[in-house]
Each structure stands twice: as structure tokens, then as C-alpha cells.
Design a protein around this motif. Structure first.
Motif, PDB file in Angstrom:
ATOM      1  N   GLY A  58       0.793  -1.221   0.000  1.00 50.78           N
ATOM      2  CA  GLY A  58       0.000   0.000   0.000  1.00 50.78           C
ATOM      3  C   GLY A  58       0.823   1.268   0.000  1.00 50.78           C
ATOM      4  O   GLY A  58       0.609   2.162  -0.834  1.00 50.78           O
ATOM      5  N   TYR A  59       1.789   1.368   0.909  1.00 51.81           N
ATOM      6  CA  TYR A  59       2.596   2.589   0.997  1.00 51.81           C
ATOM      7  C   TYR A  59       3.479   2.793  -0.237  1.00 51.81           C
ATOM      8  O   TYR A  59       3.487   3.895  -0.809  1.00 51.81           O
ATOM      9  CB  TYR A  59       3.435   2.582   2.274  1.00 51.81           C
ATOM     10  CG  TYR A  59       4.248   3.838   2.448  1.00 51.81           C
ATOM     11  CD1 TYR A  59       3.626   5.054   2.730  1.00 51.81           C
ATOM     12  CD2 TYR A  59       5.634   3.833   2.310  1.00 51.81           C
ATOM     13  CE1 TYR A  59       4.368   6.229   2.876  1.00 51.81           C
ATOM     14  CE2 TYR A  59       6.373   4.999   2.453  1.00 51.81           C
ATOM     15  CZ  TYR A  59       5.738   6.190   2.731  1.00 51.81           C
ATOM     16  OH  TYR A  59       6.462   7.353   2.866  1.00 51.81           O
ATOM     17  N   PRO A  60       4.223   1.779  -0.686  1.00 50.13           N
ATOM     18  CA  PRO A  60       5.021   1.971  -1.902  1.00 50.13           C
ATOM     19  C   PRO A  60       4.178   2.387  -3.111  1.00 50.13           C
ATOM     20  O   PRO A  60       4.602   3.232  -3.917  1.00 50.13           O
ATOM     21  CB  PRO A  60       5.666   0.592  -2.130  1.00 50.13           C
ATOM     22  CG  PRO A  60       5.743   0.000  -0.767  1.00 50.13           C
ATOM     23  CD  PRO A  60       4.493   0.460  -0.079  1.00 50.13           C
ATOM     24  N   PHE A  61       2.965   1.794  -3.233  1.00 45.62           N
ATOM     25  CA  PHE A  61       2.095   2.146  -4.350  1.00 45.62           C
ATOM     26  C   PHE A  61       1.622   3.596  -4.226  1.00 45.62           C
ATOM     27  O   PHE A  61       1.606   4.343  -5.214  1.00 45.62           O
ATOM     28  CB  PHE A  61       0.885   1.208  -4.398  1.00 45.62           C
ATOM     29  CG  PHE A  61      -0.097   1.530  -5.483  1.00 45.62           C
ATOM     30  CD1 PHE A  61       0.175   1.219  -6.802  1.00 45.62           C
ATOM     31  CD2 PHE A  61      -1.298   2.186  -5.178  1.00 45.62           C
ATOM     32  CE1 PHE A  61      -0.733   1.537  -7.817  1.00 45.62           C
ATOM     33  CE2 PHE A  61      -2.202   2.505  -6.182  1.00 45.62           C
ATOM     34  CZ  PHE A  61      -1.924   2.181  -7.505  1.00 45.62           C
ATOM     35  N   THR A  62       1.242   4.000  -3.010  1.00 45.59           N
ATOM     36  CA  THR A  62       0.787   5.370  -2.782  1.00 45.59           C
ATOM     37  C   THR A  62       1.893   6.370  -3.079  1.00 45.59           C
ATOM     38  O   THR A  62       1.654   7.430  -3.668  1.00 45.59           O
ATOM     39  CB  THR A  62       0.312   5.533  -1.324  1.00 45.59           C
ATOM     40  OG1 THR A  62      -0.704   4.577  -1.045  1.00 45.59           O
ATOM     41  CG2 THR A  62      -0.250   6.932  -1.093  1.00 45.59           C
ATOM     42  N   ILE A  63       3.122   6.035  -2.674  1.00 44.72           N
ATOM     43  CA  ILE A  63       4.267   6.911  -2.926  1.00 44.72           C
ATOM     44  C   ILE A  63       4.500   7.070  -4.426  1.00 44.72           C
ATOM     45  O   ILE A  63       4.853   8.157  -4.919  1.00 44.72           O
ATOM     46  CB  ILE A  63       5.525   6.357  -2.233  1.00 44.72           C
ATOM     47  CG1 ILE A  63       5.470   6.644  -0.743  1.00 44.72           C
ATOM     48  CG2 ILE A  63       6.789   6.958  -2.830  1.00 44.72           C
ATOM     49  CD1 ILE A  63       5.552   8.115  -0.373  1.00 44.72           C
ATOM     50  N   LYS A  64       4.299   5.987  -5.170  1.00 41.58           N
ATOM     51  CA  LYS A  64       4.467   6.057  -6.618  1.00 41.58           C
ATOM     52  C   LYS A  64       3.460   7.035  -7.224  1.00 41.58           C
ATOM     53  O   LYS A  64       3.796   7.822  -8.122  1.00 41.58           O
ATOM     54  CB  LYS A  64       4.291   4.672  -7.232  1.00 41.58           C
ATOM     55  CG  LYS A  64       4.612   4.607  -8.721  1.00 41.58           C
ATOM     56  CD  LYS A  64       4.535   3.191  -9.246  1.00 41.58           C
ATOM     57  CE  LYS A  64       5.638   2.331  -8.680  1.00 41.58           C
ATOM     58  NZ  LYS A  64       5.674   0.973  -9.313  1.00 41.58           N
ATOM     59  N   ILE A  65       2.237   6.990  -6.717  1.00 43.78           N
ATOM     60  CA  ILE A  65       1.193   7.921  -7.190  1.00 43.78           C
ATOM     61  C   ILE A  65       1.553   9.353  -6.814  1.00 43.78           C
ATOM     62  O   ILE A  65       1.437  10.278  -7.631  1.00 43.78           O
ATOM     63  CB  ILE A  65      -0.180   7.543  -6.597  1.00 43.78           C
ATOM     64  CG1 ILE A  65      -0.597   6.143  -7.038  1.00 43.78           C
ATOM     65  CG2 ILE A  65      -1.233   8.573  -7.013  1.00 43.78           C
ATOM     66  CD1 ILE A  65      -0.707   5.949  -8.524  1.00 43.78           C
ATOM     67  N   LEU A  66       2.007   9.547  -5.567  1.00 39.69           N
ATOM     68  CA  LEU A  66       2.380  10.888  -5.110  1.00 39.69           C
ATOM     69  C   LEU A  66       3.555  11.428  -5.932  1.00 39.69           C
ATOM     70  O   LEU A  66       3.627  12.627  -6.208  1.00 39.69           O
ATOM     71  CB  LEU A  66       2.758  10.856  -3.631  1.00 39.69           C
ATOM     72  CG  LEU A  66       1.602  10.686  -2.633  1.00 39.69           C
ATOM     73  CD1 LEU A  66       2.136  10.518  -1.219  1.00 39.69           C
ATOM     74  CD2 LEU A  66       0.661  11.890  -2.711  1.00 39.69           C
ATOM     75  N   GLY A  67       4.465  10.540  -6.313  1.00 38.29           N
ATOM     76  CA  GLY A  67       5.600  10.956  -7.133  1.00 38.29           C
ATOM     77  C   GLY A  67       5.150  11.528  -8.463  1.00 38.29           C
ATOM     78  O   GLY A  67       5.753  12.483  -8.976  1.00 38.29           O
ATOM     79  N   LYS A  68       4.090  10.970  -9.030  1.00 38.85           N
ATOM     80  CA  LYS A  68       3.558  11.478 -10.299  1.00 38.85           C
ATOM     81  C   LYS A  68       2.820  12.797 -10.094  1.00 38.85           C
ATOM     82  O   LYS A  68       2.892  13.694 -10.932  1.00 38.85           O
ATOM     83  CB  LYS A  68       2.634  10.437 -10.916  1.00 38.85           C
ATOM     84  CG  LYS A  68       3.367   9.162 -11.369  1.00 38.85           C
ATOM     85  CD  LYS A  68       2.406   8.155 -11.973  1.00 38.85           C
ATOM     86  CE  LYS A  68       3.154   6.905 -12.431  1.00 38.85           C
ATOM     87  NZ  LYS A  68       2.260   5.893 -13.017  1.00 38.85           N
ATOM     88  N   ILE A  69       2.119  12.907  -8.967  1.00 39.74           N
ATOM     89  CA  ILE A  69       1.394  14.147  -8.675  1.00 39.74           C
ATOM     90  C   ILE A  69       2.362  15.305  -8.456  1.00 39.74           C
ATOM     91  O   ILE A  69       2.134  16.430  -8.902  1.00 39.74           O
ATOM     92  CB  ILE A  69       0.496  13.963  -7.432  1.00 39.74           C
ATOM     93  CG1 ILE A  69      -0.612  12.934  -7.732  1.00 39.74           C
ATOM     94  CG2 ILE A  69      -0.112  15.292  -6.993  1.00 39.74           C
ATOM     95  CD1 ILE A  69      -1.464  12.576  -6.524  1.00 39.74           C
ATOM     96  N   TYR A  70       3.466  14.995  -7.766  1.00 38.83           N
ATOM     97  CA  TYR A  70       4.454  16.028  -7.450  1.00 38.83           C
ATOM     98  C   TYR A  70       5.670  15.958  -8.377  1.00 38.83           C
ATOM     99  O   TYR A  70       6.771  16.325  -7.985  1.00 38.83           O
ATOM    100  CB  TYR A  70       4.919  15.874  -5.996  1.00 38.83           C
ATOM    101  CG  TYR A  70       3.897  16.330  -4.977  1.00 38.83           C
ATOM    102  CD1 TYR A  70       3.879  17.639  -4.508  1.00 38.83           C
ATOM    103  CD2 TYR A  70       2.953  15.440  -4.471  1.00 38.83           C
ATOM    104  CE1 TYR A  70       2.955  18.051  -3.567  1.00 38.83           C
ATOM    105  CE2 TYR A  70       2.018  15.834  -3.526  1.00 38.83           C
ATOM    106  CZ  TYR A  70       2.017  17.144  -3.079  1.00 38.83           C
ATOM    107  OH  TYR A  70       1.098  17.553  -2.150  1.00 38.83           O
ATOM    108  N   LYS A  71       5.470  15.519  -9.591  1.00 39.71           N
ATOM    109  CA  LYS A  71       6.599  15.324 -10.501  1.00 39.71           C
ATOM    110  C   LYS A  71       7.324  16.627 -10.850  1.00 39.71           C
ATOM    111  O   LYS A  71       8.506  16.606 -11.208  1.00 39.71           O
ATOM    112  CB  LYS A  71       6.130  14.640 -11.779  1.00 39.71           C
ATOM    113  CG  LYS A  71       5.130  15.448 -12.595  1.00 39.71           C
ATOM    114  CD  LYS A  71       4.701  14.671 -13.833  1.00 39.71           C
ATOM    115  CE  LYS A  71       3.687  15.453 -14.653  1.00 39.71           C
ATOM    116  NZ  LYS A  71       3.245  14.692 -15.856  1.00 39.71           N
ATOM    117  N   ASN A  72       6.638  17.742 -10.730  1.00 41.96           N
ATOM    118  CA  ASN A  72       7.267  19.023 -11.066  1.00 41.96           C
ATOM    119  C   ASN A  72       8.057  19.620  -9.904  1.00 41.96           C
ATOM    120  O   ASN A  72       8.752  20.620 -10.080  1.00 41.96           O
ATOM    121  CB  ASN A  72       6.193  20.029 -11.519  1.00 41.96           C
ATOM    122  CG  ASN A  72       5.565  19.630 -12.845  1.00 41.96           C
ATOM    123  OD1 ASN A  72       6.231  19.057 -13.708  1.00 41.96           O
ATOM    124  ND2 ASN A  72       4.281  19.921 -13.008  1.00 41.96           N
TER     125      ASN A  72
END
Length: 388
Positions: free
Chosen positions: A22-36
Motif C-alpha cells: 500500500g505505501y510503496p504504491f501510494t508513494i508512486k502515485i504521489l511521485g507522479k502528482i508532485y513530478k514538477n
């Protein structure tokens, strides 16, 4: 009692799931949201720096380490080197003294710790002799990329950054299944840290390469390690601990399971205190993402030992309640049987190795907890020869 068993069962299952999936997957999503949101660097920031190496009986690697330090691309007038020898009883001190004699043009000092109390104590004692603005810390067996000092200092681009760690690259990942498993785990963890760093602050660093402002250095109890304690310490004070993965250290992982098991037991010597080290962390309005990061990346991982135990016990007690419990029990038992099969038959299989490596990690947590309870936790350890 059934309600209690089910509560413990689902709570344990959640902790395991969230920590590993769950946490690694969520972090991957957050990484895309905060990619800039990228790491800001200022390469004009080149303050005075002391590079500290802690060594205990490192005669096999200390000369290579010192030569490696001299290759750092950093203004020579702004960099000093300090070896803190933690009561070494081999030729480490002799080799360092000779190196200092052979290189009179370089600012190198040897600090000899009289009583062995571990790495953190050796750092605490030697730090009191440091006069430079910043302090870089590294292990004796970690070889640094020539740009690592420059990269670490460039990352201190704002006043709220108190700590920067580099990236550890394992150079013997193909040497054995154990080193390959450690490399696989470490690569995934680095990806998580990179996102945590971009968004706010990391939850842990690594001892191979990191830096802090000298005036903000804190004397931790020797039983604590900087890896897990420094980022937390600064985060609770409103400072940022970040990662700059362009600052690179190269190191060998343990090549036999005994080496990695011993290292993991040492890492878990204060596991109980780090599950929730400070109640202030629960204040998500103040600490924002760090509360979320710490729960997923640290608290849940530090609870895996008890979560796996409770999941198995409650599963056995609930097995007659529903087919779902029977299926989960079969999966659990199969998992542990596969790990045992790998341990006994030494089968060369990537997936069996990962299952075995994960199980060994959980056992190491249990040993860490046992050592805490019986008072056997210690701040020092014997180095793994396969990492030298």
C-alpha cells in the motif's frame, strides 16, 4: 473473543499490506502528482567542510578510503578530513598516521576514541573538534564518487534544510543471491526516499554518505544510529532532511545471509522505541506529509515482527469461522515452508530467495526485540568481512 481475534487479524493484515504494498504504491502515485517539484541545487554553495570517517579495525580498507577522499572534487582550501578511530586494535591508526605523514599538504587528522562505544559515540566525540561549517559523514568501506561532497553541499540550498544524504550503490549485487536481494530491496527504498524528499522530508538516511550543518549536530545516545535518528530529530524541529541521489557512495552488501542477518539485527537494536518515537508525530496538521511518511515507511515496518505473529495465531484460531481464513492460513504456511525449503535445500531461485530474505528480515526484528527485552542491545558490532 472472536471479535478480538478478527480485529487483531485484520489489523495485522493491514500493517503488512500497507508496509509492503500500500505505501510503496501510494508513494508512486504521489511521485507522479508532485513530478514538477524537483530538488533545488546551488553549486555556488561551497562552504568549509570536514569529511569524517568512523573506523574500527579497518586496516583492510582504510588506506583505500583515504586515497578515495583525496580524489573528491571540492576546493582544497575548504575541505578537511577527520578519521575517528573507535578504539581500533589493529593497524588502522598506524596506517592513518603514516598517510598523514606522507601527505603533509592535506588537512587530515586522526581522533582516537579511548573506549569502544560504537559509531555514534565516535562521531559525537570527534565532532567536538570540528571547526568547519558543515560535516560530511561516511563509512570506512564506502567509496565516494568524486562529486559527492560538491553534490551534498549544493543541496543545502535553503535555510530549512538541516540534513542531506546521498545514494548508496551496491557494487556486488551479482556476487550472490543475498547481495542481489539486498540490492533489490535497496533500489525500491531509494525510490521511496526520493519522493519523500521532494515532497517534504525523508524518514531515514544511510550511514554511507550524509551531511549536516556542524552547528546543528546533535549528540545522540550511542545506542541510536544517525540513519534513523537524524532525519526524525530535524523533522520534529521544523527542519528538512532530504536526499540528493546525485551524491553517490559505493559499497558492498553482505554476500552471505549470516552477514546480512547480523546487520539487520543491529539495525533493530532500538526497534521498539522507533515504532512511535514521539507522540508529536500524530499531529498531522503540524507535520503534514511527514506523519504519513513515518507511519507507512517506519511504523508499519517496525511492526512487521508482531503483525506476522498475530496474523498467524489469530488465523489459526479463526480457521473454522470461514473459508477465507482457511485460504489465508494455507497461503501463510506455504510462504514459510518455501522460506524453509530455500534455507535447507539452497535452491537457486529468484523468488524463493526474496521470500527467504524477507523471512530472515522478520526474524532479525524478533532477535532485535529479544535483545532489547533482555538488555543485550549494544551500540557496536563486528563488521561483515564480505563487505570489505
Amino acid at each position: 473473543m472472536i471479535v478480538l481475534f478478527k480485529t487483531l487479524f485484520y489489523l495485522s493484515a493491514f500493517i503488512i499490506f500497507w508496509s509492503m504494498i500500500g505505501y510503496p504504491f501510494t508513494i508512486k502515485i504521489l511521485g507522479k502528482i508532485y513530478k514538477n517539484r524537483q530538488l533545488v541545487k546551488d553549486y555556488n554553495h561551497q562552504p568549509t567542510v570536514t569529511v569524517m570517517v568512523v573506523a574500527h579495525n579497518e586496516e583492510k580498507v582504510i588506506q583505500e578510503k583515504l586515497k578515495n577522499l583525496l580524489e573528491l572534487d571540492y576546493p582544497k582550501e575548504k575541505i578537511e578530513f577527520l578519521v575517528s578511530s573507535d578504539n581500533s586494535t589493529d593497524r588502522t591508526n598506524e596506517i592513518v598516521r603514516q598517510f598523514i605523514k606522507d601527505n603533509p599538504h592535506v588537512k587530515i587528522k586522526l581522533y582516537e576514541v579511548k573506549e569502544r562505544k560504537g559509531k555514534t559515540n565516535a562521531q559525537n566525540e570527534a565532532q567536538k573538534t570540528v571547526k568547519t561549517d558543515y560535516l560530511i559523514m561516511t563509512d570506512a568501506n564506502s567509496m565516494l564518487d568524486k562529486n559527492s561532497a560538491k553534490e551534498l553541499m549544493a543541496a543545502f540550498a535553503s535555510q530549512d534544510i538541516a540534513y542531506v544524504c546521498g545514494r548508496l550503490e551496491i557494487i556486488n549485487e551479482k556476487a550472490s543471491e543475498v547481495s542481489a536481494a539486498e540490492n533489490s530491496y535497496w533500489d525500491k527504498d531509494l525510490n521511496i526516499r526520493e519522493v519523500e524528499s521532494r515532497i517534504q522530508t525523508i524518514t531515514a538516511g544511510n550511514g554511507a554518505l550524509y551531511a549536516c550543518k556542524t552547528k546543528e549536530y546533535h549528540d545522540f545516545n550511542p545506542i541510536y544510529s544517525h540513519d534513523s535518528s537524524m532525519p526524525l530529530f530535524y523533522a520534529l524541529r521544523g527542519k528538512r532532511a532530504i536526499a540528493n541521489h546525485d551524491a553517490i557512495a559505493y559499497e558492498k552488501a553482505g554476500e552471505v545471509i549470516e552477514d546480512e542477518f547480523g546487520r539487520k539485527v543491529r539495525m533493530n537494536r532500538i526497534i521498539l522505541k522507533h515504532i512511535l518515537p514521539n507522540f508529536r508525530l500524530l499531529n498531522i496538521l503540524k507535520y503534514r506529509w511527514f506523519t504519513f511518511f513515518y507511519f507507512g515507511h517506519r511504523s508499519c515496518r517496525y511492526l512487521l515482527w508482531i503483525a506476522h505473529f498475530l496474523l498467524l495465531i489469530t488465523n489459526i484460531l479463526l480457521v473454522n469461522d470461514s473459508k477465507i481464513y482457511l485460504i489465508v492460513l494455507i497461503i501463510q504456511l506455504a510462504f514459510y515452508i518455501l522460506a524453509l525449503t530455500k534455507a535447507i535445500l539452497k535452491i537457486n531461485n529468484k523468488y524463493l530467495t526474496l521470500i527467504y530474505y524477507y523471512t530472515v528480515t522478520i526474524i532479525a526484528q524478533w532477535v532485535g526485540v529479544y535483545n532489547i527485552v533482555v538488555g543485550k542491545s549494544k551500540p557496536f558490532w563486528e563488521k561483515a568481512e564480505s563487505t570489505r
